[in-house]
Design an enzyme around this catalytic site. Structure first.
Site, PDB file in Angstrom:
ATOM      1  CG  PHE A   1      66.056  20.779  -3.457  1.00 26.16           C
ATOM      2  CD1 PHE A   1      65.972  19.495  -2.944  1.00 26.16           C
ATOM      3  CD2 PHE A   1      66.171  20.937  -4.835  1.00 26.16           C
ATOM      4  CE1 PHE A   1      66.016  18.385  -3.795  1.00 26.16           C
ATOM      5  CE2 PHE A   1      66.223  19.848  -5.682  1.00 26.16           C
ATOM      6  CZ  PHE A   1      66.143  18.566  -5.162  1.00 26.16           C
TER       7      PHE A   1
ATOM      8  N   GLY B   1      60.927  27.476   4.151  1.00 19.74           N
ATOM      9  CA  GLY B   1      61.345  28.197   2.960  1.00 19.74           C
ATOM     10  C   GLY B   1      60.881  27.522   1.686  1.00 19.74           C
ATOM     11  CB  CYS B   2      62.628  27.087  -1.559  1.00 20.61           C
ATOM     12  SG  CYS B   2      62.989  28.818  -1.901  1.00 20.61           S
ATOM     13  CB  ALA B   3      62.232  22.613   1.639  1.00 20.05           C
ATOM     14  CB  ALA B   4      57.367  25.205   2.699  1.00 22.38           C
TER      15      ALA B   4
END
Length: 380
Positions: free
Chosen positions: A332, A137-140
């Site tokens: 995150f 997700g956004c942590a990627a």
């Protein structure tokens, strides 16, 4: 040490403003029992506008998961090459200089990965390593930078291309009316970002340390419920408060490097929402303005998932940091996961991307794919 060069960022031409989003929410969910709460939450995101891969009227339709995934593939194959070419030019490298491609996305799916299309169509060597990641997700965005860093530690002269492709609007689900889902409908935007991590030379963030941290027992706080209709985004109401759990990890990593997380020169933080930035500012005891690049991304593009940290880095390049300025980058996302990078700013002299034909561990090859005549049209 490898240097993360200036990213290239592309956003689609279709725009939805905050006022349009609010009006749409009022119209589509007039009878929702928590409508006033949802409207207030969308207003409080600070998102002024978002960019969509399709016109709004098409975005609101749901022709099925298969049709949406075809849009994802078609648009990604069409749009990614131009962004990649810009990132390569900014780093002063050519496609044949790239030794690995890290490709991250959580808003569509294909097998083989899009890295295969890129290698076949854009002039990358046929021995280029492929590192696709789809579930962070956004942590990627932070994870892509960290895995590229790890690759360069293993192969010190290598160059790694990082690509983040997120079409969040293709995950819109008209039947999902929970507060978290309605908030996400007013928060997420679409974008593609790319950057090169050079093993030698370049200007940008010189990566010195990276780390990951998973908050125990929070797997269901941010997740997809995968159904026949596609990806249904699920957001727990506890997510906005996660910085109290993640800020200590930022301090720990900084301390291990001999730095104070409260006294750095720049911060590039995933802008999941304004409270994340507000809380982290308080917990790290830094001025809110320290996160101005992340806030600018949130205001102008919304939450563009894994592309946020690359866009924040792009904005940092316009501020003429001095040699050696110290900074922190953090993404995150689901898990709850933090991907953290520490580095210093490099404005050193230009250096050739590769001083020899290859390296001991990563031999050169002359088996290359022919370059595209038109760099913005990957094989479709």
């Amino acid at each position: 040490m490898p240097i993360l060069c200036r990213p290239a960022v592309w956003v689609p031409e279709f725009i939805v403003s905050r006022d349009e989003t609010l009006d749409l929410c009022r119209r589509l969910h007039a009878g929702h029992e928590k409508l006033s709460l949802v409207l207030r939450m969308i207003e409080n995101t600070g998102v002024r506008k978002r960019h969509l891969i399709q016109p709004l009227e098409k975005t609101l339709q749901h022709p099925g998961f298969e049709a949406r995934n075809r849009v994802y593939l078609s648009e990604a194959r069409s749009r990614v090459p131009g962004v990649v070419c810009e990132a390569l030019a900014s780093a002063d490298v050519a496609a044949e200089d790239i030794d690995a491609i890290v490709f991250v996305s959580c808003t569509g799916f294909t097998m083989p990965p899009l890295t295969a299309s890129m290698i076949n169509a854009m002039g990358f060597r046929h021995d280029t390593r492929q590192i696709p990641m789809a579930q962070l997700g956004c942590a990627a965005g932070g994870a892509a930078i960290n895995r590229a860093h790890d690759f360069c530690l293993a192969y010190p002269d290598a160059n790694v291309l990082i690509v983040a492709c997120e079409f969040c609007s293709l995950c819109y689900q008209p039947t999902d009316t929970g507060v978290g889902s309605l908030l996400s409908n007013g928060l997420f935007g679409d974008a593609i970002a790319a950057a090169v991590l050079r093993g030698r030379g370049g200007t940008g963030m010189r990566l010195e340390r990276n780390a990951s941290y998973l908050v125990p027992d929070t797997e269901d706080w941010i997740s997809y419920d995968v159904k026949a209709t596609g990806f249904h985004f699920q957001l727990d109401k506890r997510v906005p408060g996660t910085m109290s759990m993640l800020a200590p990890s930022l301090r720990t990593v900084s301390h291990a490097h001999g730095w104070d997380a409260s006294a750095l020169d720049f911060y590039l933080i995933h802008a999941g929402g304004p409270r994340i930035l507000d809380d982290l500012s308080h917990l790290l005891a830094v001025e809110p303005d320290a996160f101005r690049h992340s806030r600018a991304t949130l205001t102008e593009y919304g939450n563009i998932a894994s592309a946020v940290v690359l866009d924040a880095l792009r904005r940092l390049f316009d501020h003429n940091l001095p040699e050696g300025a110290r900074g922190l980058l953090a993404g995150f996302g689901p898990g709850i996961t933090a991907e953290i990078s520490l580095g210093t700013w490099s404005v050193g002299p230009r250096t050739p991307a590769r001083v020899t034909a290859g390296t001991e561990n990563l031999p050169a090859t002359d088996i290359t794919a022919p370059p595209l005549a038109e760099p913005t049209s990957l094989v479709r």
